[in-house]
Write a protein that holds these residues in place. Structure first.
Motif, PDB file in Angstrom:
ATOM      1  N   UNK A  77      -3.160  -2.937   0.107  1.00 32.96           N
ATOM      2  CA  UNK A  77      -3.499  -1.386   0.722  1.00 32.96           C
ATOM      3  C   UNK A  77      -2.524  -1.338   2.081  1.00 32.96           C
ATOM      4  N   UNK A  78      -2.162  -2.604   2.770  1.00 31.85           N
ATOM      5  CA  UNK A  78      -1.620  -2.574   3.790  1.00 31.85           C
ATOM      6  C   UNK A  78       0.130  -2.760   3.415  1.00 31.85           C
ATOM      7  N   UNK A  79       0.288  -3.473   2.351  1.00 27.63           N
ATOM      8  CA  UNK A  79       1.640  -3.876   2.157  1.00 27.63           C
ATOM      9  C   UNK A  79       2.592  -2.651   1.386  1.00 27.63           C
ATOM     10  N   UNK A  80       1.770  -2.047   0.522  1.00 29.09           N
ATOM     11  CA  UNK A  80       2.504  -0.681  -0.038  1.00 29.09           C
ATOM     12  C   UNK A  80       3.021   0.223   0.878  1.00 29.09           C
ATOM     13  N   UNK A  81       2.269   0.629   1.854  1.00 31.53           N
ATOM     14  CA  UNK A  81       3.012   1.555   2.945  1.00 31.53           C
ATOM     15  C   UNK A  81       3.922   1.053   3.676  1.00 31.53           C
ATOM     16  N   UNK A  82       3.807  -0.409   3.889  1.00 32.97           N
ATOM     17  CA  UNK A  82       4.978  -0.920   4.494  1.00 32.97           C
ATOM     18  C   UNK A  82       6.199  -0.857   4.081  1.00 32.97           C
ATOM     19  N   UNK A  83       6.176  -1.198   2.632  1.00 35.36           N
ATOM     20  CA  UNK A  83       7.481  -1.251   1.826  1.00 35.36           C
ATOM     21  C   UNK A  83       8.086   0.076   1.812  1.00 35.36           C
TER      22      UNK A  83
END
Length: 265
Positions: A77-83
């Motif tokens: 949930x935090x990694x996808x927005x970062x990418x």
């Protein structure tokens, strides 16, 4: 008979004074960026829908093992927005530089700090919407089992998206084309993805890799998500992790302002 005077050597113009950060210039830049993105529905779809689609697919990939989704869903949930924010921000900034827009803007009473802050504000506003959609989908529709408050998940997801924005602004200064901007993903994102503790606990890694993971901001984003997953209240570890992610985003934005070039050579 008088000797003719030697022609005067033209002197270089003095360097432009450093302009202090201005709220009006920053908000004007953010408004312009948001207006441009509003005319690009594909980019909006990438920012808003891709994290939700990935979470939806992940949930049903582990349909027979819901506990697995609970264990890794919060981290992703935090990694996808970062990418996604990294990709869109790096390409959008590079496009403005290669088209000459950035050079024209910086010839106006607009400092590098105003430009970087304006971009961060514009993409930060999009990050709020993106993170809220992904968090709401995961918690209330896909049934992500979270012990702590979903609002803390949203906070970390937002900080991760802002970190992705900062990293995208920073690496765009070193790319000469949109293809090169995309090529920075294996160098900037993939090592963090492998070492952040998503696939195995960081203390189970080789000591050298564990030491490297300790200085990567994505590691603290995953740790923060896991704190919310396991504890009912906000812990001191969660506060530390959130502050580290926020501090890294601010540091990278500062470096992005320092390395911002008017145009691509």
């Amino acid at each position: 008979m008088s000797t003719p005077a030697a022609p005067s050597t033209p002197t270089a113009p003095p360097p432009a004074p450093t302009r202090p950060l201005s709220l009006s210039r920053t908000t004007a830049t953010a408004t312009r960026v948001l207006r441009q993105l509003g005319h690009d529905p594909r980019t909006i779809a990438l920012l808003m829908l891709i994290p939700c689609v990935m979470l939806f697919l992940l949930r049903y990939v582990f349909d027979g093992s819901p506990r697995t989704f609970d264990n890794i869903g919060a981290s992703l949930l935090g990694i996808f927005p970062l990418i996604t924010m990294f990709l869109v921000t790096s390409i959008a900034t590079l496009r403005e530089r290669t088209s000459g827009t950035l050079e024209r803007l910086l010839a106006m009473p607009l400092g590098k700090g105003d430009l970087i802050a304006g971009y961060a504000l514009a993409f930060g506003a999009l990050a709020i919407v993106q993170s809220a959609l992904a968090t709401g989908l995961a918690v209330w529709f896909l049934g992500l089992d979270v012990t702590g408050s979903p609002w803390l998940l949203l906070l970390v997801a937002l900080l991760d998206a802002l970190l992705g924005t900062a990293l995208g602004l920073f690496v765009s200064a070193f790319a000469a084309s949109e293809f090169q901007a995309v090529q920075f993903m294996p160098a900037v994102i993939f090592p963090q993805l492998l070492l952040c503790g998503l696939f195995t606990p960081r203390d189970k890694m080789h000591p050298a890799l564990e030491a490297i993971s300790d200085v990567l901001p994505m590691s603290y984003a995953v740790d923060g998500m896991n704190e919310v997953l396991r504890h009912t209240d906000m812990t001191a570890t969660f506060v530390r992790d959130a502050l580290i992610v926020a501090g890294c985003a601010l540091l990278v934005l500062t470096l992005g302002a320092a390395t911002l070039k008017r145009r691509t050579a």
